[in-house]
Design a protein around this motif. Structure first.
Motif, mmCIF file in Angstrom:
data_model
loop_
_atom_site.group_PDB
_atom_site.id
_atom_site.type_symbol
_atom_site.label_atom_id
_atom_site.label_comp_id
_atom_site.label_asym_id
_atom_site.label_seq_id
_atom_site.Cartn_x
_atom_site.Cartn_y
_atom_site.Cartn_z
ATOM 1 N N PHE A 48 -13.460 -3.251 21.834
ATOM 2 C CA PHE A 48 -12.171 -3.357 21.150
ATOM 3 C C PHE A 48 -11.735 -4.808 21.019
ATOM 4 N N LEU A 49 -11.865 -5.586 22.090
ATOM 5 C CA LEU A 49 -11.442 -6.987 22.046
ATOM 6 C C LEU A 49 -12.359 -7.827 21.169
ATOM 7 N N VAL A 50 -13.652 -7.505 21.152
ATOM 8 C CA VAL A 50 -14.568 -8.233 20.270
ATOM 9 C C VAL A 50 -14.247 -7.955 18.813
ATOM 10 N N SER A 51 -13.913 -6.713 18.505
ATOM 11 C CA SER A 51 -13.525 -6.402 17.117
ATOM 12 C C SER A 51 -12.277 -7.168 16.719
ATOM 13 N N LEU A 52 -11.325 -7.338 17.637
ATOM 14 C CA LEU A 52 -10.144 -8.148 17.334
ATOM 15 C C LEU A 52 -10.507 -9.611 17.129
ATOM 16 N N ALA A 53 -11.447 -10.116 17.935
ATOM 17 C CA ALA A 53 -11.865 -11.514 17.789
ATOM 18 C C ALA A 53 -12.562 -11.741 16.460
ATOM 19 N N PHE A 54 -13.432 -10.813 16.069
ATOM 20 C CA PHE A 54 -14.102 -10.957 14.775
ATOM 21 C C PHE A 54 -13.123 -10.823 13.624
ATOM 22 N N ALA A 55 -12.166 -9.915 13.752
ATOM 23 C CA ALA A 55 -11.144 -9.790 12.709
ATOM 24 C C ALA A 55 -10.326 -11.075 12.604
ATOM 25 N N ARG A 56 -10.021 -11.682 13.735
ATOM 26 C CA ARG A 56 -9.302 -12.974 13.743
ATOM 27 C C ARG A 56 -10.132 -14.060 13.083
ATOM 28 N N GLU A 57 -11.449 -14.054 13.318
ATOM 29 C CA GLU A 57 -12.317 -15.069 12.733
ATOM 30 C C GLU A 57 -12.406 -14.915 11.220
ATOM 31 N N PHE A 58 -12.539 -13.670 10.770
ATOM 32 C CA PHE A 58 -12.665 -13.453 9.331
ATOM 33 C C PHE A 58 -11.359 -13.736 8.601
ATOM 34 N N SER A 59 -10.241 -13.433 9.237
ATOM 35 C CA SER A 59 -8.947 -13.651 8.579
ATOM 36 C C SER A 59 -8.528 -15.116 8.597
ATOM 37 N N VAL A 100 -21.373 -39.459 28.213
ATOM 38 C CA VAL A 100 -21.830 -38.149 28.682
ATOM 39 C C VAL A 100 -21.584 -37.122 27.588
ATOM 40 N N THR A 101 -22.380 -36.103 27.575
ATOM 41 C CA THR A 101 -22.221 -35.003 26.610
ATOM 42 C C THR A 101 -22.062 -33.689 27.358
ATOM 43 N N LYS A 102 -21.348 -32.769 26.749
ATOM 44 C CA LYS A 102 -21.106 -31.455 27.350
ATOM 45 C C LYS A 102 -21.154 -30.400 26.251
ATOM 46 N N SER A 103 -22.063 -29.467 26.394
ATOM 47 C CA SER A 103 -22.215 -28.417 25.385
ATOM 48 C C SER A 103 -21.128 -27.364 25.539
ATOM 49 N N LEU A 104 -20.564 -26.978 24.421
ATOM 50 C CA LEU A 104 -19.541 -25.919 24.395
ATOM 51 C C LEU A 104 -20.055 -24.675 23.671
ATOM 52 N N TRP A 105 -21.360 -24.495 23.677
ATOM 53 C CA TRP A 105 -21.954 -23.387 22.942
ATOM 54 C C TRP A 105 -21.559 -22.028 23.509
ATOM 55 N N ALA A 106 -21.174 -21.989 24.778
ATOM 56 C CA ALA A 106 -20.760 -20.699 25.358
ATOM 57 C C ALA A 106 -19.567 -20.116 24.622
ATOM 58 N N LEU A 107 -18.725 -20.973 24.043
ATOM 59 C CA LEU A 107 -17.581 -20.475 23.278
ATOM 60 C C LEU A 107 -18.033 -19.801 21.992
ATOM 61 N N LYS A 108 -19.083 -20.343 21.396
ATOM 62 C CA LYS A 108 -19.557 -19.754 20.147
ATOM 63 C C LYS A 108 -20.177 -18.375 20.378
ATOM 64 N N PHE A 265 -9.479 -21.055 17.838
ATOM 65 C CA PHE A 265 -9.540 -19.729 18.459
ATOM 66 C C PHE A 265 -9.429 -19.784 19.974
ATOM 67 N N PHE A 266 -9.189 -20.950 20.535
ATOM 68 C CA PHE A 266 -9.302 -21.119 21.981
ATOM 69 C C PHE A 266 -8.361 -20.182 22.749
ATOM 70 N N SER A 267 -7.115 -20.108 22.352
ATOM 71 C CA SER A 267 -6.148 -19.262 23.074
ATOM 72 C C SER A 267 -6.514 -17.783 22.983
ATOM 73 N N VAL A 268 -7.111 -17.378 21.839
ATOM 74 C CA VAL A 268 -7.521 -15.979 21.689
ATOM 75 C C VAL A 268 -8.643 -15.645 22.664
ATOM 76 N N PHE A 269 -9.618 -16.534 22.784
ATOM 77 C CA PHE A 269 -10.715 -16.290 23.710
ATOM 78 C C PHE A 269 -10.235 -16.311 25.160
ATOM 79 N N GLN A 270 -9.289 -17.167 25.460
ATOM 80 C CA GLN A 270 -8.726 -17.170 26.809
ATOM 81 C C GLN A 270 -8.059 -15.838 27.138
ATOM 82 N N LEU A 271 -7.279 -15.328 26.192
ATOM 83 C CA LEU A 271 -6.593 -14.053 26.400
ATOM 84 C C LEU A 271 -7.594 -12.916 26.554
ATOM 85 N N ILE A 272 -8.651 -12.910 25.742
ATOM 86 C CA ILE A 272 -9.660 -11.854 25.820
ATOM 87 C C ILE A 272 -10.374 -11.893 27.168
#
Length: 381
Positions: A48-59, A100-108, A265-272
Motif C-alpha cells: 500500500f505504501l509503495v503504491s502511494l510512493a509510486f503515485a506520488r512520483e508519477f504525479s 569524499v563521496t557518498k552514494s545515495l542509491w538506497a533512496l532510489k 520525495f525525501f519527507s515521503v520516504f521518511q514517513l513510509i
C-alpha cells in the motif's frame, strides 16, 4: 407408560446431531485469526505504501531539484536534474578538507526494496500453505466428523439401551450388565482416541508452524534493521552536492564543479519508512505469542469432549509435551469451533453436569442421556 416411552424417544431423537447440509471442506479455516491478521498487515502495508510512493512520483514528476547556474538554459537544467538523479552521489569534504563521496542509491531503490519486503513476508504463508495445509485439512475433516459421530453414537447407544431395558424381564440383571460394560470400556469408540494419540507423537505440523513464525520473525527483524540503517546513514540527508563534470563536460570551464541538489520525495520516504518500521516493531510480540501458543495445551476444548466415551486424554494422563501436531490441531479446532456442532451440545451438558446433585454418577454423555431418558429411575440402588 407409553406416554413416557414416547417422550423419551422424541427426546433422544432430538438429541441427535443433524447431518451438515453441505461439505465442511469449504468452510474450514486453515489459518488462525492472528496469523491471517499478520499476513494482511505484513504483506499489505508495504504494498500500500509503495503504491502511494509510486503515485506520488508519477504525479509530481521529477524526484530531484537541482539549483543550476543562472546562465544555464532550460535544457541544460533538465540535463543536470537527470544526470544527478542517475548518479545520486554526494560529493563533499571531510574535516581535513579531503574530497569524499557518498552514494545515495538506497533512496532510489527504496520503493523496490519494500516490494522485496512484501514478497519475503509472503514466503512463510506459502510455506504453510503448501507444506502443512493439505495434511491439516484432512486431519480437521476427519477429527471434526468423528467428534460429531461419537456424540451421535453415544445417543444411539442410549436409544438401544433403552429398548433392551424395556424388553428385559430382569431389570436388575440389565443394570449388572450395564455396570460391567462400563468397567470393561465397551462403550468406547477407540478410533478417534487412537488417532489423536498418534498425532500426539507426530511433530511435522508443529515444526512447520514454528518455522513459519521464526521466518516471519527473522524477516520482520531484518526489515527493521534495514530501515534503521537507512535512517542512520541516508534518511537525514535531503540535500547533496552533485558533480556533472564527467564525460564531454569534464573540460568545460563554465560548468561548476559541484551543483547543490535537493530530494523532493525525501519527507515521503521518511514517513513510509517510519510507518513500516513502527508497525513491524509492534508485530514482533504478536509473532512471538503465536509461536508460544504451542507451549501449553488447550484444555478447555479437551475437557468439554471428556463427556464422550471415546475421549479421555485428560483423565488417563496422556498429555505430554505440548509441542506436537495434536496441539496444533487443537488450536485449529478452536478456530473452527463453528463447524463442531457437537461442541455446543457437550458444553451445555458439561454445565448441567456441574449443576447436578449426583454428578459422581455421570462420567460420559451416555450416563447423562440415560438419566434424561428415564433409565436411572429404575436402576437398583
Amino acid at each position: 407408560m407409553s406416554l413416557s416411552h414416547t417422550a423419551a424417544e422424541y427426546m433422544l431423537s432430538d438429541a441427535l446431531l443433524p447431518h451438515p447440509p453441505g461439505s465442511r471442506a469449504k468452510g474450514l479455516r486453515l489459518e488462525l485469526p492472528s496469523d491471517r491478521l499478520l499476513k494482511f498487515i505484513t504483506v499489505g502495508l508495504p504494498l500500500f505504501l509503495v503504491s502511494l510512493a509510486f503515485a506520488r512520483e508519477f504525479s509530481a514528476g521529477s524526484q530531484i531539484s537541482c539549483f543550476s547556474p543562472t546562465n544555464f538554459t532550460g535544457k541544460q537544467s533538465a540535463y543536470v536534474d537527470t544526470a544527478c538523479w542517475d548518479s545520486l552521489v554526494h560529493h563533499g569534504f571531510d574535516a581535513e578538507g579531503h574530497a569524499v563521496t557518498k552514494s545515495l542509491w538506497a533512496l532510489k531503490v527504496f520503493p523496490y526494496s519494500l516490494l522485496v519486503v512484501a514478497v519475503l513476508m509472503y514466503l512463510p504463508y506459502l510455506l504453510w500453505r503448501y507444506a502443512a495445509v493439505p495434511a491439516l485439512h484432512s486431519d480437521l475433516l476427519f477429527i471434526i466428523d468423528e467428534l460429531d459421530k461419537s456424540y451421535n453414537r453415544s445417543v444411539r447407544l442410549v436409544q438401544h439401551m433403552r429398548k433392551v431395558q424395556q424388553a428385559s424381564a430382569e431389570p436388575e440383571r440389565f443394570w449388572e450388565e450395564y455396570e460391567r460394560a462400563r468397567q470393561e470400556r465397551y462403550f468406547e469408540f477407540p478410533l478417534l482416541e487412537r488417532y489423536l494419540t498418534c498425532k500426539q507423537h507426530a511433530h511435522t505440523l508443529a515444526f512447520i508452524y514454528i518455522l513459519r513464525n521464526l521466518l516471519l520473525l527473522l524477516f520482520l527483524a531484518a526489515t527493521c534493521l534495514y530501515l534503521i540503517f537507512l535512517h542512520l546513514n541516508i534518511f537525514f540527508q535531503d540535500e547533496f552536492s552533485c558533480s556533472i563534470k564527467t564525460g564531454l563536460l569534464q573540460a568545460e570551464p563554465h560548468v561548476p564543479s559541484l551543483i547543490p541538489c535537493k530530494l523532493v520525495f525525501f519527507s515521503v520516504f521518511q514517513l513510509i519508512s517510519l510507518s513500516v518500521g513502527g508497525v513491524y516493531v509492534l508485530l514482533l510480540p504478536v509473532v512471538i505469542y503465536n509461536a508460544l501458543q504451542l507451549c501449553q495445551w488447550d484444555k478447555g476444548l479437551l475437557s468439554v469432549y471428556e463427556m464422550l466415551p471415546a475421549f479421555d486424554l485428560l483423565s488417563r494422563k496422556m498429555l505430554t509435551c505440548p509441542v506436537n501436531d495434536l496441539n496444533v490441531i487443537l488450536l485449529f479446532l478452536r478456530a473452527n469451533i463453528s463447524e463442531l456442532t457437537s461442541f455446543g451440545r457437550l458444553n451445555a451438558l458439561s454445565a448441567l453436569k456441574e449443576a447436578t446433585a449426583n454428578k459422581q454418577d455421570i462420567d460420559t454423555v451416555v450416563d447423562f442421556m440415560t438419566l434424561l431418558a428415564g433409565l436411572e429411575t429404575t436402576k437398583p440402588k
